[in-house]
Design an enzyme around this catalytic site. Structure first.
Site, short mmCIF file in Angstrom:
data_model
loop_
_atom_site.label_atom_id
_atom_site.label_comp_id
_atom_site.label_asym_id
_atom_site.label_seq_id
_atom_site.Cartn_x
_atom_site.Cartn_y
_atom_site.Cartn_z
N CYS A 26 -23.25 38.30 0.23
CA CYS A 26 -23.50 37.86 -0.85
C CYS A 26 -23.34 38.74 -2.31
CB CYS A 26 -25.02 37.57 -1.09
SG CYS A 26 -25.74 36.52 0.04
N ARG A 69 -15.45 39.62 -0.60
CA ARG A 69 -16.57 40.30 0.28
C ARG A 69 -17.07 39.15 1.25
NH1 ARG A 69 -20.06 44.19 -1.24
NH2 ARG A 69 -21.89 42.54 -0.37
N TRP A 72 -23.57 34.15 0.99
CA TRP A 72 -23.29 34.22 2.38
C TRP A 72 -24.21 33.59 3.20
CZ3 TRP A 72 -24.38 36.78 7.01
CH2 TRP A 72 -23.44 36.89 7.97
N ASN A 110 -29.87 39.12 -3.14
CA ASN A 110 -29.23 39.29 -1.86
C ASN A 110 -30.29 39.89 -1.04
OD1 ASN A 110 -26.66 38.97 -3.04
ND2 ASN A 110 -26.12 41.14 -3.19
N GLY A 111 -29.88 39.65 0.30
CA GLY A 111 -30.88 40.32 1.45
C GLY A 111 -31.58 39.11 2.19
N GLU A 116 -11.08 48.11 19.54
CA GLU A 116 -10.78 47.84 18.06
C GLU A 116 -9.47 46.88 17.88
OE1 GLU A 116 -12.11 47.95 15.43
OE2 GLU A 116 -10.24 48.01 13.96
N LYS A 167 -9.89 43.15 15.98
CA LYS A 167 -9.25 42.68 14.93
C LYS A 167 -8.54 41.33 15.01
CE LYS A 167 -9.81 44.76 12.44
NZ LYS A 167 -10.59 45.85 12.25
N GLU A 206 -11.24 38.38 15.17
CA GLU A 206 -12.16 38.40 13.69
C GLU A 206 -11.15 37.80 12.80
OE1 GLU A 206 -13.52 41.67 11.65
OE2 GLU A 206 -11.73 42.78 12.09
N HIS A 229 -12.91 45.01 38.36
CA HIS A 229 -14.73 44.62 38.86
C HIS A 229 -14.90 43.42 38.07
CE1 HIS A 229 -14.89 48.62 40.78
NE2 HIS A 229 -14.21 49.08 39.48
N LYS A 238 -17.76 41.65 3.59
CA LYS A 238 -17.05 42.93 3.75
C LYS A 238 -18.16 43.88 4.03
CE LYS A 238 -14.18 46.02 3.46
NZ LYS A 238 -13.19 46.11 4.96
C1 F6R Z 1 -14.14 44.63 11.30
C2 F6R Z 1 -15.22 45.24 10.21
C3 F6R Z 1 -16.58 45.23 10.70
C4 F6R Z 1 -17.08 46.60 10.13
C5 F6R Z 1 -18.62 46.63 10.44
C6 F6R Z 1 -19.52 47.92 9.75
O1 F6R Z 1 -13.08 44.79 10.80
O2 F6R Z 1 -14.73 45.62 9.25
O3 F6R Z 1 -16.87 45.49 12.12
O4 F6R Z 1 -16.74 47.46 10.75
O5 F6R Z 1 -19.17 45.66 9.53
O6 F6R Z 1 -18.87 47.93 8.43
P1 F6R Z 1 -19.17 49.77 7.74
O7 F6R Z 1 -17.97 50.39 8.18
O8 F6R Z 1 -18.95 49.17 6.11
O9 F6R Z 1 -20.60 49.98 8.27
#
Ligand code: F6R
Length: 608
Positions: free
Chosen positions: A2, A27, A74, A100-101, A481, A485, A488, A504, A603
C-alpha cells in the site's frame, strides 16, 4: 504494498495526489482512491484496478479543495473491490482515513463499534479507524487520533482528514513508514520518498508512536501523550530521473543492465586508500568484531538468498560459524544466542516488516546488529546499531535484481574485512581479491551483452509449466534465486535445489517437459555438478546451463549453454545471477505479463 500520499496547499489537490500515487505505482497495488475536503463535505473517488481508472473517474467528475489524502491498496483483509479501497469514512462521511499496515484487533474493535451503532460498509480492518476516531472526536482531530491510536493494535501508518476540523492532515505512525515533505506554503505526506520527487527535498521522518499535525504552513510532531517533539527537517536527494525507464521497456531490464555500474561505483566508494571502507553507518570497532563467534543472517526473499551466499563467504573466508534464517521464522524461533552473536539483517527496502521485527527481536536479546540496506534512512537502517549501505540506487521493478548483486558485493567486502580482523586472511591476499573484484564489472558487461542470445533461448521454454534450478556450493543460493525470479514474474512454477539432493526426491519430476536450469561454472564442485546433470540427461531432462567460457564438455549434455567469463568461485554468484535474471525477464515479457508489477506482489512488504 500500500502507498499513502497527502497534500495541503494551493495547487489542484487531486492532481497532486494522483501524481504522488503514480510515483508509488511500482510498489504494487490492486485498488486506489483519493478523498478531498471540499467545503463542508468529503469528496471521494475510489476504484479497483489501476490508477488510470481513478484518473478517469476524476476527469469525469472533477474534485476541488486544498486538503486531501490518497492511497494505493494491496489487499490483505477483504478482496480488492472499490468498497474495500481506501480512503474509508466514518458513519457521517465527515472523517476520511488512509492506512498502510494491519490492525490486529480490528475484529474486536468492530464488534464494539457495531454495538455503539456504527455502520460498516467494507470488509477491511482499516474501516475501524474512522469509526474509532468518530467515537473519540470532540472537536479536535489530533486528540481524537491520539486517543484512537492507543486502542489500535498492529502496525500502521495513517493519514486522516475531517470536515469538522478542516485545514489540516493528521498523520500517525506505528510500525509502517510515513514521511512528511515540507514545501513553501504547502506540505505533503507520503509513505515512501519517491512520491515526493519534484516537490521538495526537505523531509521529516515520523518515528514510532509519533503523530503529526500538518497545516499549509506548519508541521508539528507529538508523542502519544500529546507532548510536542521538536524535529528538524532532513535534506534528502530525490531525483526525478529515478522514475524514468531510460528507453528500456521495463524498469526490471534497466535495473539488470545497471548492475556493472552499481558494482563499479561500490568498489570506488568502499575501497579507498587501499582499505575497505564500509561507510558512515558502520561503526563496529575491531575489538567488537574480533569477539564475534557466531553470525545469524536474517532476511526475506531475494535478500535471504544474498544472505545465503554470505553464509558460504563468512564461513569460508572469515571462518565464523554463520546461520541463515528467514526473518518470519527467526523472529519467532527464540534462537540460542550469546553476547558474541552478531545478527545481520539484509533488506533492499529497509522496511520489510519481518526483517524489521527480527532486528527488534535481536535488540530485545541485547545482541549486536548489523544491517545491509539499500534505502538510506529506512527504518531498518535507523534502528540497527550499524548499517552498511549497498548503494544500488533506487530499485523500482518489484523483482529485485541490482539490489541482489549489490547485497552480495557488500556482504563479500564485509567478509574480507572480518577476515583481516580475525587474521584468517593477510592484507596482501585481501588486496589481491579486491583486484579480482575490480575486473568483475567488465565481466558482468560481457554477460549482459548476451541478452539477445538469452532472449532467443527463453522463446523455447515459454510453454513450460515447471522448472528446476540446480546449483551446488555457493551457487546453490543462486539456483534458489533463479527459481524465485522466474516464478514471481512469469508465474511458471520453479524450484531451486542443491543438485546433490536431486536423487532424494526431486529427480522424480524429471522428464522432457521439465526444463532444468543449472549453474555449472568452474568451481570446486564442477565434477559433482556434471554427474548430477548426467542423471538429468539420462532421464531425458532438457538442460539450460550457465557454464564457464571454454567448457566444451557441457555442450554434450546441455541443450542450451550460456557462457560466462571465468571468475573466482567466491564471487561467481554475482555473475551467475545475470543470465537467470535475463531469462526470467524475457520469459515473462514474452508471455505478456506486467514484468515490473507482478500480480499479488509488492515492492516493500510492510505487513507481516
Ligand atoms: C523478489 C523480491 C522479494 C524481496 C523481499 C525482501 O524479487 O524482491 O523477495 O527480496 O520481499 O525485501 P527487502 O529486501 O526489501 O527486505
Amino acid at each position: 504494498m500500500c502507498g499513502i500520499v497527502g497534500y495541503i496547499g494551493d495547487k489542484d489537490v487531486a492532481s497532486v495526489l494522483l501524481a504522488g500515487l503514480w510515483k508509488l505505482e511500482y510498489r504494487g497495488y490492486d485498488s486506489c482512491g483519493i478523498a478531498v475536503l471540499n467545503g463542508g463535505e468529503i469528496d471521494l473517488r475510489k476504484t479497483t484496478g489501476r490508477l488510470m481508472q481513478l484518473q478517469e473517474l476524476v476527469d469525469k467528475t472533477p474534485i476541488s479543495g486544498n486538503v486531501g489524502i490518497g492511497h494505493t491498496r494491496w489487499a490483505t483483509h477483504g478482496e480488492p473491490t472499490s468498497i474495500n479501497a481506501h480512503p474509508h469514512l466514518d458513519c457521517k462521511s465527515k472523517i476520511a482515513v488512509v492506512h498502510n499496515g494491519i490492525i490486529e484487533n480490528a475484529y474486536v474493535l468492530r464488534e464494539k463499534l457495531i454495538k455503539s451503532m456504527h455502520i460498516f460498509k467494507s470488509n477491511t480492518d482499516t474501516e475501524v479507524i474512522p469509526h474509532l476516531i468518530e467515537e473519540n472526536f470532540q472537536g479536535n482531530l489530533l486528540d481524537a487520533v491520539i486517543k484512537s491510536m492507543k486502542e489500535l493494535e498492529g502496525s500502521f501508518a495513517i493519514a486522516v482528514i475531517s470536515v469538522d476540523d478542516p485545514g489540516k492532515i493528521i498523520a500517525a505512525r506505528k510500525g509502517s513508514p510515513l514521511i512528511i515533505g515540507i514545501g513553501e506554503n504547502e506540505n505533503f505526506i507520503a509513505s515512501d520518498i519517491p512520491a515526493l520527487a519534484g516537490h521538495t527535498k526537505k523531509i521529516i521522518i515520523l518515528e514510532e508512536g509519533q503523530v503529526s499535525l500538518i497545516t499549509q504552513n506548519d508541521v508539528k510532531v507529538y508523542n502519544l501523550d500529546g507532548k510536542e517533539i521538536k524535529k528538524e527537517p532532513e535534506k534528502i536527494d530525490i531525483a526525478m530521473e529515478i522514475l524514468d525507464k531510460k528507453g528500456y521497456p521495463h524498469f526490471m531490464l534497466k535495473e539488470i543492465m545497471e548492475q556493472p555500474d552499481v558494482i563499479r561505483d561500490n568498489i570506488k566508494d568502499k575501497w579507498t586508500n587501499n582499505s575497505i571502507n564500509l561507510g558512515e553507518k558502520f561503526k563496529m570497532s575491531s575489538s567488537e568484531l574480533a569477539s564475534i563467534t557466531r553470525i545469524i543472517i536474517q532476511a526475506c526473499g531475494t535478500s535471504w538468498h544474498a544472505g545465503y551466499v554470505a553464509k558460504y563467504l563468512l564461513e569460508d573466508i572469515a571462518r565464523i560459524h554463520t546461520e541463515i534464517d528467514i526473518s518470519s521464522e527467526f523472529r519467532y524461533r527464540n534462537p540460542v544466542v550469546s553476547g558474541e552473536t552478531l545478527v545481520v539483517a539484509v533488506s533492499q527496502s529497509g522496511e520489510t516488516a519481518d526483517t524489521l521485527a527480527g532486528v527488534r527481536e535481536a535488540k530485545a536479546k541485547f545482541l549486536k546488529i548489523l544491517s545491509f540496506v539499500n534505502v538510506r534512512n529506512s527504518t531498518i537502517a535507523r534502528e540497527s546499531d550499524n548499517a552498511i549501505y549497498i548503494n544500488a540506487g533506487p530499485e523500482i521493478g518489484v523483482a529485485s535484481t541490482k539490489a541482489y548483486t549489490a547485497e552480495i558485493f557488500s556482504l563479500y567486502l564485509f567478509s574480507l574485512y572480518l577476515a583481516r580482523i580475525k587474521w584468517t586472511l593477510g592484507d596482501n591476499i585481501v588486496e589481491k581479491r579486491i583486484n579480482k573484484l575490480k575486473e568483475l564489472p567488465d565481466k558482468m558487461e560481457k554477460v549482459l551483452e548476451k541478452k539477445g542470445e538469452i532472449e532467443k533461448i527463453s522463446e523455447k521454454y515459454l510453454s513450460a509449466k515447471n522448472f528446476l534450478f540446480l546449483g551446488r556450493g555457493i551457487n546453490y543460493p543462486s539456483a534458489l534465486e533463479g527459481a524465485l525470479k522466474l516464478k514471481e514474474i512469469s508465474y511458471i512454477h520453479a524450484t531451486g535445489y542443491p543438485a546433490g539432493e536431486m536423487k532424494h526426491g526431486p529427480i522424480a519430476l524429471i522428464d522432457e517437459n521439465t526444463p532444468v536450469f543449472a549453474v555449472v561454472t568452474n568451481s570446486s564442485v564442477y565434477d559433482k555438478m556434471m554427474s548430477n546433470l548426467e542423471e538429468v540427461k539420462a532421464r531425458k531432462g532438457r538442460i539450460i546451463a550457465i557454464a564457464t567460457e571454454g567448457d566444451e564438455r557441457i555442450k554434450e549434455i546441455a541443450e542450451d549453454v550460456i557462457y560466462i567469463p571465468d571468475v573466482d568461485e567466491e564471487i561467481s554468484p554475482i555473475l551467475t545471477a545475470l543470465p537467470m535474471q535475463l531469462f526470467a525477464y524475457y520469459v515473462a515479457a514474452k508471455k505478456g505479463y506486467d514484468v515490473d508489477k507482478p500480480r499479488n506482489l509488492a515492492k516493500s512488504v510492510t505487513v507481516e
